[in-house]
Design a protein around this motif. Structure first.
Motif, PDB file in Angstrom:
ATOM      1  N   ASN A  28       1.025  -1.166   0.202  1.00 46.75           N
ATOM      2  CA  ASN A  28      -0.031  -0.024   0.040  1.00 46.75           C
ATOM      3  C   ASN A  28       0.707   1.303  -0.118  1.00 46.75           C
ATOM      4  O   ASN A  28       1.896   1.163   0.029  1.00 46.75           O
ATOM      5  CB  ASN A  28      -0.897  -0.051   1.115  1.00 46.75           C
ATOM      6  CG  ASN A  28      -0.150  -0.286   2.512  1.00 46.75           C
ATOM      7  OD1 ASN A  28       0.905   0.082   2.533  1.00 46.75           O
ATOM      8  ND2 ASN A  28      -0.973  -0.780   3.412  1.00 46.75           N
ATOM      9  N   SER A  29       0.104   2.269  -0.031  1.00 46.91           N
ATOM     10  CA  SER A  29       0.996   3.896  -0.270  1.00 46.91           C
ATOM     11  C   SER A  29       1.772   3.955   1.047  1.00 46.91           C
ATOM     12  O   SER A  29       2.698   4.450   0.996  1.00 46.91           O
ATOM     13  CB  SER A  29       0.013   4.822  -0.402  1.00 46.91           C
ATOM     14  OG  SER A  29      -0.956   4.942   0.379  1.00 46.91           O
ATOM     15  N   HIS A  30       1.403   3.584   2.137  1.00 47.13           N
ATOM     16  CA  HIS A  30       1.911   3.689   3.402  1.00 47.13           C
ATOM     17  C   HIS A  30       3.327   2.902   3.412  1.00 47.13           C
ATOM     18  O   HIS A  30       4.326   3.772   4.235  1.00 47.13           O
ATOM     19  CB  HIS A  30       1.202   3.225   4.576  1.00 47.13           C
ATOM     20  CG  HIS A  30       1.870   2.976   6.029  1.00 47.13           C
ATOM     21  ND1 HIS A  30       2.094   4.405   6.555  1.00 47.13           N
ATOM     22  CD2 HIS A  30       2.423   2.422   6.753  1.00 47.13           C
ATOM     23  CE1 HIS A  30       2.752   4.196   7.839  1.00 47.13           C
ATOM     24  NE2 HIS A  30       2.833   2.909   7.767  1.00 47.13           N
ATOM     25  N   THR A  31       3.461   1.881   2.864  1.00 49.83           N
ATOM     26  CA  THR A  31       4.746   1.054   2.657  1.00 49.83           C
ATOM     27  C   THR A  31       5.772   1.925   2.010  1.00 49.83           C
ATOM     28  O   THR A  31       6.906   2.011   2.609  1.00 49.83           O
ATOM     29  CB  THR A  31       4.635  -0.150   2.196  1.00 49.83           C
ATOM     30  OG1 THR A  31       3.441  -1.061   2.881  1.00 49.83           O
ATOM     31  CG2 THR A  31       5.765  -1.145   2.187  1.00 49.83           C
ATOM     32  N   PHE A  32       5.618   2.640   1.056  1.00 51.16           N
ATOM     33  CA  PHE A  32       6.481   3.257   0.108  1.00 51.16           C
ATOM     34  C   PHE A  32       6.681   4.807   0.614  1.00 51.16           C
ATOM     35  O   PHE A  32       7.725   5.369   0.678  1.00 51.16           O
ATOM     36  CB  PHE A  32       5.870   3.457  -1.056  1.00 51.16           C
ATOM     37  CG  PHE A  32       5.811   2.271  -1.994  1.00 51.16           C
ATOM     38  CD1 PHE A  32       6.886   1.480  -2.176  1.00 51.16           C
ATOM     39  CD2 PHE A  32       4.589   1.696  -2.258  1.00 51.16           C
ATOM     40  CE1 PHE A  32       6.775   0.122  -2.733  1.00 51.16           C
ATOM     41  CE2 PHE A  32       4.453   0.525  -3.349  1.00 51.16           C
ATOM     42  CZ  PHE A  32       5.633  -0.305  -3.294  1.00 51.16           C
ATOM     43  N   SER A  33       5.851   5.254   1.695  1.00 50.97           N
ATOM     44  CA  SER A  33       6.130   6.544   2.252  1.00 50.97           C
ATOM     45  C   SER A  33       6.741   6.508   3.676  1.00 50.97           C
ATOM     46  O   SER A  33       7.053   7.542   4.263  1.00 50.97           O
ATOM     47  CB  SER A  33       4.737   7.389   2.324  1.00 50.97           C
ATOM     48  OG  SER A  33       3.745   6.555   3.144  1.00 50.97           O
ATOM     49  N   HIS A  34       6.580   5.466   4.160  1.00 54.75           N
ATOM     50  CA  HIS A  34       7.143   5.172   5.693  1.00 54.75           C
ATOM     51  C   HIS A  34       8.604   5.119   5.550  1.00 54.75           C
ATOM     52  O   HIS A  34       9.086   4.286   4.654  1.00 54.75           O
ATOM     53  CB  HIS A  34       6.539   3.920   6.072  1.00 54.75           C
ATOM     54  CG  HIS A  34       7.184   3.647   7.668  1.00 54.75           C
ATOM     55  ND1 HIS A  34       6.899   4.229   8.819  1.00 54.75           N
ATOM     56  CD2 HIS A  34       7.794   2.698   7.741  1.00 54.75           C
ATOM     57  CE1 HIS A  34       7.821   3.840   9.806  1.00 54.75           C
ATOM     58  NE2 HIS A  34       8.288   2.712   9.354  1.00 54.75           N
ATOM     59  N   VAL A  35       9.366   5.617   6.543  1.00 61.23           N
ATOM     60  CA  VAL A  35      10.847   5.662   6.729  1.00 61.23           C
ATOM     61  C   VAL A  35      10.992   4.974   8.005  1.00 61.23           C
ATOM     62  O   VAL A  35      10.836   5.500   8.998  1.00 61.23           O
ATOM     63  CB  VAL A  35      11.461   6.946   6.581  1.00 61.23           C
ATOM     64  CG1 VAL A  35      12.835   6.885   6.856  1.00 61.23           C
ATOM     65  CG2 VAL A  35      11.049   7.865   5.338  1.00 61.23           C
ATOM     66  N   PRO A  36      11.686   3.847   7.958  1.00 61.32           N
ATOM     67  CA  PRO A  36      11.965   3.263   9.164  1.00 61.32           C
ATOM     68  C   PRO A  36      12.549   4.020  10.198  1.00 61.32           C
ATOM     69  O   PRO A  36      13.532   4.745   9.828  1.00 61.32           O
ATOM     70  CB  PRO A  36      12.760   1.769   8.783  1.00 61.32           C
ATOM     71  CG  PRO A  36      12.346   1.750   7.306  1.00 61.32           C
ATOM     72  CD  PRO A  36      12.165   3.170   6.674  1.00 61.32           C
ATOM     73  N   HIS A  37      12.889   3.528  11.356  1.00 60.06           N
ATOM     74  CA  HIS A  37      13.593   4.212  12.477  1.00 60.06           C
ATOM     75  C   HIS A  37      15.214   4.184  12.079  1.00 60.06           C
ATOM     76  O   HIS A  37      15.882   5.323  12.190  1.00 60.06           O
ATOM     77  CB  HIS A  37      13.193   3.826  13.991  1.00 60.06           C
ATOM     78  CG  HIS A  37      13.993   4.363  14.931  1.00 60.06           C
ATOM     79  ND1 HIS A  37      13.674   5.435  15.384  1.00 60.06           N
ATOM     80  CD2 HIS A  37      15.118   3.986  15.676  1.00 60.06           C
ATOM     81  CE1 HIS A  37      14.654   5.903  16.337  1.00 60.06           C
ATOM     82  NE2 HIS A  37      15.527   4.694  16.589  1.00 60.06           N
ATOM     83  N   CYS A  38      15.749   2.970  11.768  1.00 62.61           N
ATOM     84  CA  CYS A  38      16.854   3.067  11.525  1.00 62.61           C
ATOM     85  C   CYS A  38      17.441   4.085  10.322  1.00 62.61           C
ATOM     86  O   CYS A  38      18.585   4.330  10.446  1.00 62.61           O
ATOM     87  CB  CYS A  38      17.392   1.567  11.145  1.00 62.61           C
ATOM     88  SG  CYS A  38      16.531   0.830   9.738  1.00 62.61           S
ATOM     89  N   VAL A  39      16.745   4.174   9.389  1.00 63.14           N
ATOM     90  CA  VAL A  39      17.009   5.161   8.170  1.00 63.14           C
ATOM     91  C   VAL A  39      16.769   6.499   8.700  1.00 63.14           C
ATOM     92  O   VAL A  39      17.715   7.220   8.495  1.00 63.14           O
ATOM     93  CB  VAL A  39      16.116   4.774   7.019  1.00 63.14           C
ATOM     94  CG1 VAL A  39      16.157   5.712   5.920  1.00 63.14           C
ATOM     95  CG2 VAL A  39      16.073   3.219   6.465  1.00 63.14           C
ATOM     96  N   ARG A  40      15.939   6.829   9.547  1.00 59.09           N
ATOM     97  CA  ARG A  40      16.067   8.155  10.051  1.00 59.09           C
ATOM     98  C   ARG A  40      17.297   8.401  10.895  1.00 59.09           C
ATOM     99  O   ARG A  40      17.828   9.432  10.943  1.00 59.09           O
ATOM    100  CB  ARG A  40      14.868   8.316  10.994  1.00 59.09           C
ATOM    101  CG  ARG A  40      13.336   8.372   9.955  1.00 59.09           C
ATOM    102  CD  ARG A  40      12.164   8.773  10.934  1.00 59.09           C
ATOM    103  NE  ARG A  40      12.181   8.300  12.135  1.00 59.09           N
ATOM    104  CZ  ARG A  40      11.313   7.167  12.356  1.00 59.09           C
ATOM    105  NH1 ARG A  40      10.412   6.688  11.015  1.00 59.09           N
ATOM    106  NH2 ARG A  40      11.013   6.798  13.404  1.00 59.09           N
TER     107      ARG A  40
END
Length: 294
Positions: free
Chosen positions: A6-18
């Motif tokens: 879904n769109s949330h998967t592609f817009s979400h940024v994991p904590h480790c990446v942040r």
């Protein structure tokens, strides 16, 4: 090679990446102030120019290469027919080179570039509705459709979701090989599949090294299955009904010998597989005692 989300998967940024982005931003600020110096200069992967700070590299990339990429895309979109095909072929190498360099230099405006990386790897990415289990249902339906049309011989599933256990079992029932890649070491999916790997094994190259031996074991297993003799009591009861044929005057050893002779193939030993010519030339109505399971 398909991926559903879904769109949330592609817009979400994991904590480790942040966290990684914050550390890099701090590092770049210190470089701009001259507090620290990079061990090696930053190199542009498009033109090869070198820069002492990442900020200068980013500015160079945006002012030069990003503008050129936008011009190419506008030129392709405005073209029609054969001219559009020629432009795509002309700029394909440059656009691919730009995409690879942009993934390292530019920070994605939305998410962390998961969708673009999947597409660059050759996956067909499909976005589904933001509803519970929508991506799982779409992927299961796609897998079943592929199995119905016999388009693949091996199913590779990248997931730890136990909802896909039934699909893996269905694939095995249809004599397809199954491979699962996930982080859960002792998950139900990995126990159900023929072979399983973790992401760590994939990144280290261990999965690639084991692939040859895994395929060899599959081939050996298929050969053993072809050599198996299958007993079908219903067929044998109709063909050899001892209650009707055996009388008081008959010798039980002679009768059993006749039954054994019917199982024998007078052309070759029981363990030798039939060649394609032998199968095609076999007389109709003459059955063989060897059952080939494919």
């Amino acid at each position: 090679m398909v991926a559903y989300a879904n769109s949330h998967t592609f817009s979400h940024v994991p904590h480790c990446v942040r966290e990684q982005r914050k550390e890099r931003e701090l590092l770049y600020r210190l470089e701009n102030k001259g507090v620290i110096k990079p061990n090696q200069p930053y190199r542009c992967k498009v033109c090869g120019r070198k820069f002492h700070t990442n900020e200068k590299l980013v500015n160079h990339f945006k002012q030069l290469h990003e503008r050129e990429h936008v011009k190419r895309m506008n030129q392709i979109e405005s073209a029609r027919g054969s001219r559009k095909v020629k432009l795509v072929g002309k700029y394909s190498m440059k656009m691919e080179k730009y995409r690879k360099a942009a993934s390292d230099v530019l920070t994605p405006k939305v998410g962390y570039g998961l969708g673009d990386e999947l597409k660059r790897a050759g996956f067909w990415v499909q976005t589904v509705l933001d509803k519970p289990q929508a991506a799982d249902r779409a992927l299961r339906s796609h897998m079943v459709d592929i199995m119905d049309h016999r388009r693949v011989e091996c199913v590779v599933l990248v997931s730890d979701d136990t909802d896909f256990v039934d699909v893996i079992k269905e694939a095995k029932l249809r004599c397809l090989k199954t491979v699962v890649i996930g982080d859960v070491d002792d998950g139900v999916l990995k126990r159900t599949a023929d072979t399983a790997f973790s992401w760590e094994e994939v990144l280290m190259g261990k999965a690639k090294k084991q692939a040859v031996s895994v395929v060899k074991n599959w081939k050996d297993r298929d050969i053993l299955k072809r050599l198996e003799w299958t007993y079908n009591p219903d067929v044998d009861e109709k063909k050899f009904n001892l209650d009707d044929t055996l009388t008081e005057d008959d010798n039980i050893e002679d009768t059993c010998g006749e039954v054994d002779d019917d199982y024998k193939d007078d052309r070759c030993s029981w363990w030798e597989l039939d060649s394609e010519d032998d199968v095609s030339n076999r007389q109709p109505g003459k059955s063989s005692g060897l059952s080939v399971n494919r």
